[in-house]
Motif scaffolding. Structure first.
Motif, mmCIF file in Angstrom:
data_model
loop_
_atom_site.group_PDB
_atom_site.id
_atom_site.type_symbol
_atom_site.label_atom_id
_atom_site.label_comp_id
_atom_site.label_asym_id
_atom_site.label_seq_id
_atom_site.Cartn_x
_atom_site.Cartn_y
_atom_site.Cartn_z
ATOM 1 N N CYS A 4 0.764 -1.267 0.101
ATOM 2 C CA CYS A 4 0.006 -0.065 -0.013
ATOM 3 C C CYS A 4 0.858 1.313 0.066
ATOM 4 O O CYS A 4 1.870 1.412 0.441
ATOM 5 C CB CYS A 4 -0.745 0.046 1.013
ATOM 6 S SG CYS A 4 -2.356 -1.082 1.117
ATOM 7 N N LYS A 5 0.308 2.252 -0.584
ATOM 8 C CA LYS A 5 1.033 3.657 -0.477
ATOM 9 C C LYS A 5 0.511 4.556 0.417
ATOM 10 O O LYS A 5 -0.838 4.234 0.737
ATOM 11 C CB LYS A 5 0.833 4.093 -2.177
ATOM 12 C CG LYS A 5 1.361 3.648 -3.241
ATOM 13 C CD LYS A 5 2.881 3.643 -3.288
ATOM 14 C CE LYS A 5 3.228 2.881 -4.642
ATOM 15 N NZ LYS A 5 3.890 3.856 -5.603
ATOM 16 N N LYS A 6 1.257 5.440 0.743
ATOM 17 C CA LYS A 6 0.875 6.053 2.011
ATOM 18 C C LYS A 6 0.260 7.824 1.541
ATOM 19 O O LYS A 6 1.282 8.281 1.027
ATOM 20 C CB LYS A 6 1.791 6.228 3.223
ATOM 21 C CG LYS A 6 1.995 5.028 3.717
ATOM 22 C CD LYS A 6 3.161 5.062 4.693
ATOM 23 C CE LYS A 6 3.240 3.768 5.293
ATOM 24 N NZ LYS A 6 4.402 3.753 6.228
ATOM 25 N N SER A 30 -10.412 8.304 -0.026
ATOM 26 C CA SER A 30 -10.743 7.017 0.730
ATOM 27 C C SER A 30 -11.801 6.097 -0.111
ATOM 28 O O SER A 30 -12.499 5.372 0.365
ATOM 29 C CB SER A 30 -11.300 7.178 2.198
ATOM 30 O OG SER A 30 -10.414 7.968 2.957
ATOM 31 N N VAL A 34 -10.348 2.586 -4.557
ATOM 32 C CA VAL A 34 -8.747 2.882 -4.465
ATOM 33 C C VAL A 34 -8.632 2.080 -3.214
ATOM 34 O O VAL A 34 -8.783 2.433 -1.999
ATOM 35 C CB VAL A 34 -8.403 4.195 -4.306
ATOM 36 C CG1 VAL A 34 -7.131 4.470 -4.154
ATOM 37 C CG2 VAL A 34 -8.957 5.291 -5.120
ATOM 38 N N GLU A 35 -7.907 0.853 -3.574
ATOM 39 C CA GLU A 35 -7.632 -0.021 -2.458
ATOM 40 C C GLU A 35 -6.353 -0.119 -1.818
ATOM 41 O O GLU A 35 -6.079 -0.906 -0.811
ATOM 42 C CB GLU A 35 -7.974 -1.456 -2.949
ATOM 43 C CG GLU A 35 -9.574 -1.759 -3.402
ATOM 44 C CD GLU A 35 -9.883 -2.989 -4.256
ATOM 45 O OE1 GLU A 35 -8.828 -3.621 -4.499
ATOM 46 O OE2 GLU A 35 -10.971 -3.305 -4.336
ATOM 47 N N LYS A 36 -5.406 0.309 -2.638
ATOM 48 C CA LYS A 36 -3.882 0.056 -2.159
ATOM 49 C C LYS A 36 -3.369 1.544 -1.753
ATOM 50 O O LYS A 36 -1.971 1.839 -1.900
ATOM 51 C CB LYS A 36 -2.834 -0.166 -3.382
ATOM 52 C CG LYS A 36 -3.480 -1.589 -3.932
ATOM 53 C CD LYS A 36 -3.228 -2.703 -3.136
ATOM 54 C CE LYS A 36 -3.693 -4.087 -3.671
ATOM 55 N NZ LYS A 36 -3.828 -5.218 -2.774
ATOM 56 N N VAL A 37 -4.128 2.344 -1.202
ATOM 57 C CA VAL A 37 -3.638 3.577 -0.838
ATOM 58 C C VAL A 37 -4.154 3.702 0.833
ATOM 59 O O VAL A 37 -5.483 3.708 1.026
ATOM 60 C CB VAL A 37 -3.899 4.873 -1.382
ATOM 61 C CG1 VAL A 37 -3.715 6.198 -0.841
ATOM 62 C CG2 VAL A 37 -3.557 4.573 -2.854
ATOM 63 N N ALA A 148 -5.480 10.133 -4.801
ATOM 64 C CA ALA A 148 -5.371 8.808 -4.333
ATOM 65 C C ALA A 148 -5.305 7.939 -5.708
ATOM 66 O O ALA A 148 -4.394 6.795 -5.467
ATOM 67 C CB ALA A 148 -6.300 8.354 -3.497
ATOM 68 N N ALA A 149 -6.022 7.932 -6.437
ATOM 69 C CA ALA A 149 -5.980 7.141 -7.587
ATOM 70 C C ALA A 149 -4.809 7.041 -8.462
ATOM 71 O O ALA A 149 -4.363 6.047 -8.894
ATOM 72 C CB ALA A 149 -7.387 7.509 -8.527
ATOM 73 N N GLU A 152 -2.300 5.235 -6.578
ATOM 74 C CA GLU A 152 -2.387 3.833 -6.583
ATOM 75 C C GLU A 152 -1.820 3.214 -7.924
ATOM 76 O O GLU A 152 -1.110 2.258 -8.184
ATOM 77 C CB GLU A 152 -3.856 3.533 -6.503
ATOM 78 C CG GLU A 152 -4.035 1.952 -6.311
ATOM 79 C CD GLU A 152 -5.612 1.620 -6.263
ATOM 80 O OE1 GLU A 152 -5.706 0.681 -5.296
ATOM 81 O OE2 GLU A 152 -6.492 1.878 -6.902
ATOM 82 N N ALA A 153 -2.303 3.982 -8.966
ATOM 83 C CA ALA A 153 -1.810 3.463 -10.414
ATOM 84 C C ALA A 153 -0.322 3.694 -10.691
ATOM 85 O O ALA A 153 0.139 3.317 -11.942
ATOM 86 C CB ALA A 153 -2.852 4.446 -11.222
#
Length: 156
Positions: A4-6, A30, A34-37, A148-149, A152-153
């Motif tokens: 996950c990214k912060k 949130s 967007v699942e990996k942030v 956020a997107a 994540e991308a």
């Protein structure tokens, strides 16, 4: 599985309207798609250098106070600048300003400090000018989601 990214949101939100704007940024960032942030929201007084050093991207939020950023946001830079200098080069960031006037002094101040840190502005600042409008909430939510997107991308 990818780590996950912060995303760190640092915002000065002293009024009901600026609280709504902050909540909208957090809500957008949130978004369930967007699942990996991992999103963390801190006040300026809570923010420490380690928070910035561990972030993969930052969204700053401030009011326009006397033609400049809020003093508490400036305080974050005062306390964290040298601890982050040369360690956060290229850090992607975005910011929004709740401006009762035009926001240009606030924008210039933030851009000047972040240029010194060599952070990378990833989109045009969101300057919410004049009387409060309901549209500011939607714009703030879009800002949070966009950052956020993109994080994540791997775009930013």
């Amino acid at each position: 599985m990818a780590e996950c990214k912060k995303l760190l949101i640092i915002a000065h939100a002293p009024s009901e309207n600026t609280q709504k704007m902050l909540k909208a940024v957090v809500h957008g960032a949130s978004h369930p798609d967007v699942e990996k942030v991992v999103v963390t929201s801190l006040t300026p007084l809570e923010t420490q250098p380690d928070d910035i050093l561990s972030a993969d991207a930052i969204i700053l939020g401030t009011t326009e106070n006397l033609g400049y950023m809020a003093g508490l946001v400036k305080d974050v830079f005062d306390r964290c600048y040298y601890a982050c200098l040369d360690k956060t080069e290229g850090l992607p960031f975005a910011f929004y300003v709740r401006a009762g006037h035009d926001g240009t002094g606030t924008q210039r101040g933030i851009e000047s400090i972040t240029t010194g840190l060599r952070w990378r502005l990833i989109q045009e600042p969101l300057i919410c000018r004049g009387d409060f409008q309901a549209g500011f909430i939607e714009q703030c939510e879009e800002l949070g989601l966009s950052v956020a997107a993109s994080l994540e991308a791997g775009i930013i």
